[in-house]
Design a protein around this motif. Structure first.
Motif, PDB file in Angstrom:
ATOM      1  N   GLU A  24       1.064  -1.447  -0.319  1.00  0.00           N
ATOM      2  CA  GLU A  24       0.116  -0.018  -0.533  1.00  0.00           C
ATOM      3  C   GLU A  24       1.014   1.479  -0.262  1.00  0.00           C
ATOM      4  O   GLU A  24       0.736   2.580  -0.992  1.00  0.00           O
ATOM      5  CB  GLU A  24      -1.282  -0.021   1.046  1.00  0.00           C
ATOM      6  CG  GLU A  24      -1.300   1.587   1.642  1.00  0.00           C
ATOM      7  CD  GLU A  24      -3.288   1.164   1.842  1.00  0.00           C
ATOM      8  OE1 GLU A  24      -3.736   2.733   2.289  1.00  0.00           O
ATOM      9  OE2 GLU A  24      -3.329   0.462   1.912  1.00  0.00           O
ATOM     10  N   ASP A  25       1.822   1.117   0.817  1.00  0.00           N
ATOM     11  CA  ASP A  25       2.576   2.807   0.854  1.00  0.00           C
ATOM     12  C   ASP A  25       3.678   2.438  -0.333  1.00  0.00           C
ATOM     13  O   ASP A  25       3.576   4.350  -0.365  1.00  0.00           O
ATOM     14  CB  ASP A  25       3.934   2.574   2.320  1.00  0.00           C
ATOM     15  CG  ASP A  25       3.028   2.420   3.449  1.00  0.00           C
ATOM     16  OD1 ASP A  25       1.594   3.269   3.420  1.00  0.00           O
ATOM     17  OD2 ASP A  25       3.815   2.585   4.551  1.00  0.00           O
ATOM     18  N   SER A 126      -6.441  -0.186   1.303  1.00  0.00           N
ATOM     19  CA  SER A 126      -7.204   0.178   1.870  1.00  0.00           C
ATOM     20  C   SER A 126      -8.055   0.807   1.088  1.00  0.00           C
ATOM     21  O   SER A 126      -7.557   0.440  -0.114  1.00  0.00           O
ATOM     22  CB  SER A 126      -6.535   1.560   2.746  1.00  0.00           C
ATOM     23  OG  SER A 126      -5.896   2.471   1.146  1.00  0.00           O
ATOM     24  N   THR A 127      -9.392   0.260   1.629  1.00  0.00           N
ATOM     25  CA  THR A 127     -10.616   0.800   0.966  1.00  0.00           C
ATOM     26  C   THR A 127     -10.192   2.582   0.648  1.00  0.00           C
ATOM     27  O   THR A 127     -10.558   2.832  -1.290  1.00  0.00           O
ATOM     28  CB  THR A 127     -12.129   1.483   1.901  1.00  0.00           C
ATOM     29  OG1 THR A 127     -12.000   0.331   2.221  1.00  0.00           O
ATOM     30  CG2 THR A 127     -13.513   1.543   1.504  1.00  0.00           C
ATOM     31  N   GLU A 128      -9.593   3.220   0.719  1.00  0.00           N
ATOM     32  CA  GLU A 128      -9.484   4.973   0.399  1.00  0.00           C
ATOM     33  C   GLU A 128      -8.321   4.895  -0.860  1.00  0.00           C
ATOM     34  O   GLU A 128      -8.537   5.095  -1.657  1.00  0.00           O
ATOM     35  CB  GLU A 128      -8.243   5.739   1.677  1.00  0.00           C
ATOM     36  CG  GLU A 128      -8.473   6.858   0.979  1.00  0.00           C
ATOM     37  CD  GLU A 128      -7.043   7.648   2.041  1.00  0.00           C
ATOM     38  OE1 GLU A 128      -6.969   8.470   1.900  1.00  0.00           O
ATOM     39  OE2 GLU A 128      -6.642   6.910   3.293  1.00  0.00           O
ATOM     40  N   LEU A 129      -7.390   3.862  -0.623  1.00  0.00           N
ATOM     41  CA  LEU A 129      -6.545   3.809  -1.686  1.00  0.00           C
ATOM     42  C   LEU A 129      -7.187   3.291  -2.900  1.00  0.00           C
ATOM     43  O   LEU A 129      -7.414   3.368  -4.588  1.00  0.00           O
ATOM     44  CB  LEU A 129      -5.050   2.978  -1.656  1.00  0.00           C
ATOM     45  CG  LEU A 129      -4.312   2.788  -2.850  1.00  0.00           C
ATOM     46  CD1 LEU A 129      -3.962   4.393  -3.471  1.00  0.00           C
ATOM     47  CD2 LEU A 129      -3.084   2.226  -2.252  1.00  0.00           C
ATOM     48  N   LEU A 132      -9.682   5.685  -4.643  1.00  0.00           N
ATOM     49  CA  LEU A 132      -9.327   6.323  -5.372  1.00  0.00           C
ATOM     50  C   LEU A 132      -8.627   6.036  -6.855  1.00  0.00           C
ATOM     51  O   LEU A 132      -8.413   6.886  -8.049  1.00  0.00           O
ATOM     52  CB  LEU A 132      -7.677   7.441  -4.825  1.00  0.00           C
ATOM     53  CG  LEU A 132      -6.582   8.720  -5.597  1.00  0.00           C
ATOM     54  CD1 LEU A 132      -7.589   9.072  -5.920  1.00  0.00           C
ATOM     55  CD2 LEU A 132      -5.363   8.256  -4.965  1.00  0.00           C
ATOM     56  N   LEU A 133      -8.352   5.189  -7.424  1.00  0.00           N
ATOM     57  CA  LEU A 133      -7.663   3.790  -7.798  1.00  0.00           C
ATOM     58  C   LEU A 133      -8.416   3.567  -9.125  1.00  0.00           C
ATOM     59  O   LEU A 133      -8.801   3.959 -10.034  1.00  0.00           O
ATOM     60  CB  LEU A 133      -6.728   2.802  -7.602  1.00  0.00           C
ATOM     61  CG  LEU A 133      -5.061   3.013  -7.277  1.00  0.00           C
ATOM     62  CD1 LEU A 133      -4.586   1.535  -6.835  1.00  0.00           C
ATOM     63  CD2 LEU A 133      -4.613   3.781  -8.293  1.00  0.00           C
ATOM     64  N   LEU A 134      -9.604   3.322  -8.712  1.00  0.00           N
ATOM     65  CA  LEU A 134     -10.972   3.119  -9.276  1.00  0.00           C
ATOM     66  C   LEU A 134     -11.474   4.193  -9.912  1.00  0.00           C
ATOM     67  O   LEU A 134     -12.439   4.535 -10.853  1.00  0.00           O
ATOM     68  CB  LEU A 134     -12.535   2.392  -8.856  1.00  0.00           C
ATOM     69  CG  LEU A 134     -11.646   0.834  -7.974  1.00  0.00           C
ATOM     70  CD1 LEU A 134     -12.811   0.311  -7.420  1.00  0.00           C
ATOM     71  CD2 LEU A 134     -11.832   0.189  -9.143  1.00  0.00           C
ATOM     72  N   SER A 135     -11.868   5.357  -8.897  1.00  0.00           N
ATOM     73  CA  SER A 135     -12.228   6.565  -9.660  1.00  0.00           C
ATOM     74  C   SER A 135     -11.173   6.788 -10.839  1.00  0.00           C
ATOM     75  O   SER A 135     -12.046   7.888 -11.836  1.00  0.00           O
ATOM     76  CB  SER A 135     -12.280   7.446  -8.409  1.00  0.00           C
ATOM     77  OG  SER A 135     -10.638   8.236  -7.745  1.00  0.00           O
TER      78      SER A 135
END
Length: 202
Positions: A24-25, A126-129, A132-135
């Motif tokens: 993730e990082d 994470s759900t956040e990352l 973002l990638l899906l958006s």
């Protein structure tokens, strides 16, 4: 025209060397670095922006910088190409060109997070990352996140999570590739030497 560098490794080579997805990082840091670099290119005009990015066209340098090259004709880049480009549309404005490259970047880094995972295993981010990638990978350009938003989101996350600098991460990824390559050559020479000794003894 896309930028070019002398000594570099591609994202494909990084993933092949480690044999597992980026963490993730690492994805956050690479997303920050690439978005920043692409925004600088975009400011020079839409004609300077790459229309397609892929794991084989993102170049990481041992000095911690990155650049982009034109995708090789032999490389399968259809899955990284924005739908509007596949339909034959050529971006004529800076905003349109940025939306095109955002799609490619999103698909490229999602591939890095999903590398060699079994089909039934979810991506370990994470759900956040993932959001973002899906958006970034929205089929409709009008619904796709713009490049500046990607950069600002990454900058905020980077500061709040106190992640290492992207330059440091890139240097480490490149070093890992060279280290694995060196280990592979040493192992090959060792096996070859053992076989030679066995032949002599026989």
């Amino acid at each position: 025209m896309c930028s070019r560098m002398g000594t570099f490794v591609t994202l494909t080579e990084v993933l092949e060397a480690r044999g597992s997805p980026l963490e993730e990082d690492e994805v956050w840091c690479l997303l920050l670095a690439t978005a920043d670099a692409l925004l600088d290119i975009s400011k020079k005009g839409p004609g300077n922006m790459c229309t397609v990015l892929s794991p084989g066209s993102v170049l990481l340098s041992a000095n911690g910088s990155l650049a982009f090259k034109s995708c090789a004709r032999s490389e399968d880049v259809a899955s990284y190409t924005a739908p509007e480009v596949q339909q034959g549309l050529t971006p004529s404005t800076r905003a349109a060109a940025e939306k095109v490259v955002v799609y490619s970047l999103g698909m490229t880094l999602y591939w890095c997070a999903d590398y060699h995972l079994p089909q039934n295993q979810p991506v370990q981010i994470s759900t956040e990352l993932e959001g973002l990638l899906l958006s970034m990978c929205e089929d409709m350009a009008v619904r796709r996140t713009d490049l500046l938003t990607v950069l600002e989101t990454c900058e905020f996350h980077h500061k709040s999570s106190m992640l290492p600098s992207p330059e440091r991460l890139i240097r480490q990824l490149v070093e890992d590739v060279y280290r694995n390559s060196a280990s592979g050559r040493i192992f090959f020479l060792f096996v070859f030497s053992v076989k030679a000794v066995v032949c002599l003894l026989n």
